[in-house]
Design a protein around this motif. Structure first.
Motif: not given
Length: 553
Positions: A208, A210, A212-213, A216, A312, A314-317, A319-320
């Motif tokens: 990826t 990014h 964060r990706g 993750g 948007r 903060h969404r990944a963190a 959900l994790g």
């Protein structure tokens, strides 16, 4: 001059090939530079993991000094729920303090060491590309593989350094059942699992574009490895052999001291790292192998608002952490019905739970676990509250604030996500803890009780957000000091009752003023006071941000 050959045009030596640096050129220089950048962060990681392990080993020595106490520990750990949280059953055959350390800590520490290795590799590969620094460095005489090789070398240094500290520290403790050979094996098991996940990060950094990706995906691999290990230790043992965490636990350190499972980890680490190098040759600098998903032609209404855009980001963190806290709640809840048997002959734990209060051991145990849940949620809110600093450092805040968007609205949107997201995480964790605990203890009322007990820590989370915002607003370079709040809360809130620390230390933490539900009665005064303190800190931090200059790029 036409027709005159020059040294650069010698036969068999194409100009492009000669001008291309060797693949690993500059690795040593980048390694030294990366180690200099990591000197503080790495030192904190190594000291925290080492001291945490040594403190736990000393605690086992104190809590389980008598044979009957160790026998009671074996009885309480020999259940599916306890084995899923700790490790395989063979450790219980000779449950000395060393065996307890290998059984109860090795799987947990593997997650933390994996996290350290993943963040280290991603920070010096994908993050360098995303910020544009890698392209600038590679425009000089630096080989194609130098960045990845240097990043992996930093992870190797960190993992081996941790192994050495653990081996020396455990040997020096003189704990029964902890010899030099077992201590070395214990340390190298940490290094081996760290190398495995460093190799995994080398692959995800290529997939990826990014940071964060990439992080993750690697952290998801750690989670899958842990779940496979837990499932195998409870039921089908073959599942544990699919997990590198299961491999290091099957060294049976301080019991049988088997070294050969570490070879499996080293082979997997070499394979994943090598594959990462191969994948890096199939993409451009700054790009990822996975094609970017095409977005909408126009932004949604939510993304045109500061709060929606912040959510948007903060969404990944969010959900994790939601998945992790829910899993934590389920696992702790699954042993809630066995809490009384687990502490039956452990005098220190009985005293700690007695000081907490509660009509039953299950209520006291649940109150102690709530501190851990709240601290994990506090880790998220610190990350969320410090996200504006990352946006500012990356130069993304300045273009936004050059428009009609005010500083207060921009910072306030991130603060709102931190406040509401942290509160939602508490409620979710309490609900999962309550549902699992009700099934384990056979008491349906625990669902509502534990959900409300977790929600009671929300004002303390808000104070944590306030501290981070205050530092960001007035002292942005000292923002990392906000991590002191959750770390201190864990030390005095969770370990304090066991180690019988003075009550005055607990009062210095915002979490120490929250009523210990469901063991203690509900009191609203401290919660209202914490809410007022949080509001004041946040307002003061926003005021400071409005008055200071931005770090421009």
């Amino acid at each position: 001059m036409t027709g005159v050959a020059t040294p650069l045009d010698a036969p068999g030596r194409p100009t492009s090939a000669r001008m291309q640096p060797a693949a690993l050129t500059g690795t040593g220089t980048l390694l030294r530079f990366n180690l200099r950048r990591e000197r503080v962060r790495m030192s904190v990681w190594l000291l925290a993991l080492t001291l945490g392990t040594l403190a736990t080993a000393a605690e086992y020595k104190t809590l389980y000094s008598a044979p009957e106490e160790r026998a009671a520990a074996v009885s309480s750990m020999d259940s599916p729920a306890a084995l899923a949280m700790t490790g395989p059953r063979p450790y219980l055959a000779d449950y000395t303090a060393g065996a307890m350390l290998g059984h109860q800590m090795l799987g947990f520490m593997a997650v933390l060491v994996g996290l350290m290795s993943v963040l280290t590799v991603i920070r010096h590969t994908r993050d360098e590309e995303e910020t544009g620094r890698a392209e600038l460095v590679r425009s000089t005489v630096v080989g194609h593989h130098a960045h990845l090789a240097a990043a992996l070398a930093v992870a190797v240094v960190a993992d081996l350094g941790l192994a050495l500290l653990l081996a020396l520290g455990l040997t020096a403790t003189g704990i029964d059942g902890v010899g030099p050979g077992g201590a070395l094996l214990y340390g190298l098991a940490h290094a081996a699992i760290g190398l495995v996940f460093a190799g995994v990060a080398a692959i995800t950094a290529q997939l990826t574009a990014h940071t964060r990706g990439a992080s993750g995906l690697a952290l998801a691999a750690i989670g899958v490895a842990y779940v496979l290990r837990a499932s195998g230790d409870v039921g089908n043992d073959a599942l544990s052999w699919l997990s590198p965490i299961g491999w290091i636990q099957r060294t049976y350190v301080f019991v049988d001291d088997r070294w050969w499972p570490l070879v499996l980890c080293l082979l997997l680490a070499a394979a994943t790292a090598s594959y990462g190098f191969v994948l890096s040759t199939r993409r451009d600098v700054g790009a990822g192998l996975r094609p970017a998903r095409l977005g909408r032609r126009t932004a949604s209404d939510a993304l045109t608002r500061p709060s929606g855009f912040a959510l948007r980001l903060h969404r990944a963190a969010l959900l994790g952490f939601a998945a992790g806290l829910c899993l934590m709640g389920v696992m702790y809840g699954s042993i809630l019905g066995e809490a009384a048997d687990m502490v039956e002959s452990v005098e220190q734990l009985q005293e700690a739970l007695k000081d907490i209060g509660g009509a039953t051991v299950a209520e006291s145990f649940a109150s102690m676990v709530m501190v851990v849940v709240a601290v994990v949620a506090a880790v998220y809110v610190v990350m969320a509250a410090l996200r504006p600093r990352a946006e500012e450092n990356a130069g993304r805040a300045e273009p936004l604030l050059a428009t009609g968007l005010s500083r207060s609205r921009w910072l306030g949107s991130h603060v709102a996500v931190a406040l509401t997201g942290g509160t939602a995480l508490l409620v979710l964790a309490g609900l999962c803890f309550g549902v699992s605990g009700a099934a384990s203890a056979g008491d349906g009322s625990l669902v509502l009780e534990l959900t409300l007990a977790a929600a009671a820590y929300a004002p303390a989370l808000w104070v944590t957000v306030g501290v981070a915002v205050l530092l960001f607003g007035w002292f942005p370079r000292a923002g990392a000091a906000a991590w002191i709040v959750p770390v201190y809360a864990f030390l005095v809130g969770y370990l304090g009752p066991i180690l019988q620390l003075p009550d005055g230390l607990t009062n210095l933490s915002p979490f120490g003023h929250v009523p210990r539900l469901p063991a203690a009665p509900m009191t609203w005064t401290p919660l209202l006071a914490l809410t007022a303190v949080a509001a004041g800190l946040i307002a003061l931090g926003i005021a400071g941000f409005r008055r200071r200059d931005l770090d421009t790029k």
